[in-house]
Design a protein around this motif. Structure first.
Motif, short mmCIF file in Angstrom:
data_model
loop_
_atom_site.label_atom_id
_atom_site.label_comp_id
_atom_site.label_asym_id
_atom_site.label_seq_id
_atom_site.Cartn_x
_atom_site.Cartn_y
_atom_site.Cartn_z
N ARG A 1 0.79 -1.39 0.05
CA ARG A 1 0.12 0.04 0.00
C ARG A 1 0.86 1.38 -0.01
O ARG A 1 2.05 1.34 0.72
CB ARG A 1 -0.81 -0.08 1.27
CG ARG A 1 -1.95 -0.96 1.21
CD ARG A 1 -2.95 -0.95 0.09
NE ARG A 1 -4.16 -1.80 -0.16
CZ ARG A 1 -4.89 -1.93 -0.93
NH1 ARG A 1 -5.06 -1.01 -1.76
NH2 ARG A 1 -5.87 -2.65 -0.67
N TYR A 2 0.46 2.35 -0.94
CA TYR A 2 1.18 3.55 -0.89
C TYR A 2 0.53 4.55 0.01
O TYR A 2 -0.85 4.51 0.13
CB TYR A 2 1.29 4.23 -2.24
CG TYR A 2 1.98 3.34 -3.24
CD1 TYR A 2 3.37 3.75 -3.49
CD2 TYR A 2 1.73 2.14 -3.88
CE1 TYR A 2 4.23 2.99 -4.27
CE2 TYR A 2 2.48 1.26 -4.58
CZ TYR A 2 3.63 1.74 -4.82
OH TYR A 2 4.50 1.13 -5.89
N ASP B 1 4.23 8.25 -2.64
CA ASP B 1 5.04 8.20 -1.67
C ASP B 1 4.56 6.93 -0.87
O ASP B 1 3.23 6.82 -0.63
CB ASP B 1 4.95 9.44 -0.74
CG ASP B 1 5.78 9.20 0.46
OD1 ASP B 1 7.27 8.93 -0.03
OD2 ASP B 1 5.50 9.32 1.53
N PRO B 2 5.28 5.81 -0.71
CA PRO B 2 7.01 5.74 -0.98
C PRO B 2 7.17 5.81 -2.75
O PRO B 2 5.99 5.69 -3.42
CB PRO B 2 7.45 4.89 -0.59
CG PRO B 2 6.20 3.85 -0.07
CD PRO B 2 5.04 4.48 0.10
N ILE C 1 -5.47 7.72 -11.90
CA ILE C 1 -4.24 7.01 -11.94
C ILE C 1 -4.38 5.64 -11.11
O ILE C 1 -4.76 6.10 -9.74
CB ILE C 1 -3.20 7.98 -11.70
CG1 ILE C 1 -3.18 9.08 -12.64
CG2 ILE C 1 -1.71 7.17 -11.81
CD1 ILE C 1 -2.58 8.69 -14.23
N GLU C 2 -3.99 4.68 -11.57
CA GLU C 2 -3.72 3.47 -10.80
C GLU C 2 -2.31 3.11 -10.94
O GLU C 2 -1.46 3.14 -11.75
CB GLU C 2 -4.55 2.29 -11.47
CG GLU C 2 -6.22 2.54 -11.09
CD GLU C 2 -6.76 1.27 -11.96
OE1 GLU C 2 -7.83 0.96 -11.60
OE2 GLU C 2 -6.06 0.71 -12.60
N ILE C 3 -1.91 2.14 -9.68
CA ILE C 3 -0.47 1.59 -9.64
C ILE C 3 -0.84 0.22 -9.49
O ILE C 3 -1.55 -0.21 -8.33
CB ILE C 3 0.43 2.05 -8.28
CG1 ILE C 3 0.78 3.50 -8.35
CG2 ILE C 3 1.39 1.06 -8.11
CD1 ILE C 3 1.35 4.18 -7.29
N GLU D 1 2.77 -6.65 -10.07
CA GLU D 1 3.20 -7.50 -10.87
C GLU D 1 2.46 -8.67 -11.05
O GLU D 1 2.37 -9.49 -12.13
CB GLU D 1 4.54 -8.22 -10.66
CG GLU D 1 4.71 -8.98 -9.11
CD GLU D 1 5.19 -7.86 -8.08
OE1 GLU D 1 5.59 -8.58 -7.13
OE2 GLU D 1 4.68 -6.67 -8.10
N PHE D 2 1.53 -8.69 -10.15
CA PHE D 2 0.35 -9.74 -10.28
C PHE D 2 -0.99 -9.18 -10.84
O PHE D 2 -1.94 -10.09 -11.11
CB PHE D 2 0.05 -10.25 -8.84
CG PHE D 2 1.19 -11.36 -8.48
CD1 PHE D 2 1.63 -12.43 -8.75
CD2 PHE D 2 1.88 -10.34 -7.49
CE1 PHE D 2 2.91 -13.10 -8.32
CE2 PHE D 2 3.19 -11.15 -6.93
CZ PHE D 2 3.35 -12.37 -7.50
N GLY D 3 -1.01 -7.87 -11.36
CA GLY D 3 -2.24 -7.35 -11.82
C GLY D 3 -3.05 -6.91 -10.99
O GLY D 3 -4.21 -6.47 -11.24
N ARG D 4 -2.75 -6.62 -9.65
CA ARG D 4 -3.75 -6.14 -8.85
C ARG D 4 -3.33 -4.57 -8.39
O ARG D 4 -2.34 -4.17 -8.61
CB ARG D 4 -3.40 -6.70 -7.35
CG ARG D 4 -3.45 -8.37 -7.22
CD ARG D 4 -3.11 -8.95 -5.97
NE ARG D 4 -1.86 -8.60 -5.71
CZ ARG D 4 -1.17 -9.10 -4.70
NH1 ARG D 4 -1.78 -9.75 -3.67
NH2 ARG D 4 0.16 -8.91 -4.32
N VAL D 5 -4.38 -4.11 -8.23
CA VAL D 5 -4.57 -2.72 -7.93
C VAL D 5 -4.05 -2.26 -6.78
O VAL D 5 -4.86 -2.54 -5.58
CB VAL D 5 -5.75 -1.72 -8.35
CG1 VAL D 5 -5.69 -0.13 -8.19
CG2 VAL D 5 -5.99 -2.18 -9.92
N ALA D 6 -2.92 -1.75 -6.49
CA ALA D 6 -2.34 -1.43 -5.25
C ALA D 6 -2.82 0.08 -4.68
O ALA D 6 -3.11 0.15 -3.46
CB ALA D 6 -0.82 -1.38 -5.16
#
Length: 218
Positions: A86-87, A115-116, A156-158, A161-166
């Motif tokens: 989580r950001y 951030d981070p 905007i999404e982050i 690597e597994f395609g999950r939206v963080a």
């Protein structure tokens, strides 16, 4: 013995019959076996069909096929996803919320901050009006072109690597105004040094320079 494969004539005895059948089964070239009683009353076994001969049913061989070898290399197991990272912050810097963008061609530059910092394997994805726009990437700067006039929503999404939206920003509105070149020139008149530089100030429209009225000294 005749050219056909005939086996020893046996009197009907259980032990002799069993031995003869074992000999027949052991012959690899024999496809079918026949039996009959000859003139002397002996039972004869042969691989050639004859009049009054009966076909002998032989059980199929119980030879077992060798078991397939297992691969020496175990298939590589895919890594299992761990806890979702989580950001603390993800925000759109430009354009500002509810801002008006004036561009003849409908172009827009979007910048984000988080951030981070972006984690290994994580990527950004831009959504315009709820639909993914462009490819995943690690750059926090997006260039959009040919956006229609009117109000739009940015997000905007982050994605890991597994395609999950963080993380994902709320929808942020902006207004695109695609004014004509003449309207843009009226709103911001062209300066002499801007002809050939600004799109709405083509070099062909540059006014001629005034000739100096001062004569040079002879």
């Amino acid at each position: 013995m005749s050219a056909s494969l005939e086996f020893a004539r046996l009197r009907v005895r259980p032990r002799g019959l069993l031995l003869c059948l074992l000999m027949l089964i052991g012959q690899p070239a024999i496809a079918e076996v026949y039996t009959y009683i000859d003139a002397e009353g002996n039972r004869v076994y042969t691989d050639q069909p004859r009049r009054n001969a009966k076909k002998v049913d032989i059980a199929p061989s119980n030879q077992m096929n060798s078991a397939p070898r297992k691969s020496s290399q175990a298939s590589s197991a895919k890594p299992r996803p761990g806890p979702l990272f989580r950001y603390q912050l993800l925000r759109i810097l430009a354009p500002e919320p509810d801002s008006t963008v004036r561009d003849v061609q409908g172009n827009l530059i979007v910048t984000v901050t988080n951030d981070p910092q972006l984690q290994q394997g994580h990527r950004y994805r831009l959504l315009l009006d709820g639909s993914a726009h462009g490819e995943f990437g690690r750059s926090p700067v997006f260039s959009l072109t040919n956006i229609d006039r009117g109000t739009h929503q940015l997000s905007i999404e982050i994605v890991d690597e597994f395609g999950r939206v963080a993380e994902r920003t709320p929808n942020q509105p902006f207004h695109m105004m695609r004014i004509s070149l003449s309207q843009k020139r009226q709103a911001q008149p062209c300066k002499t040094e801007e002809y050939g530089v600004r799109l709405e100030c083509p070099i062909k429209d540059k006014p001629p320079e005034e000739e100096s009225s001062i004569l040079p000294f002879l």
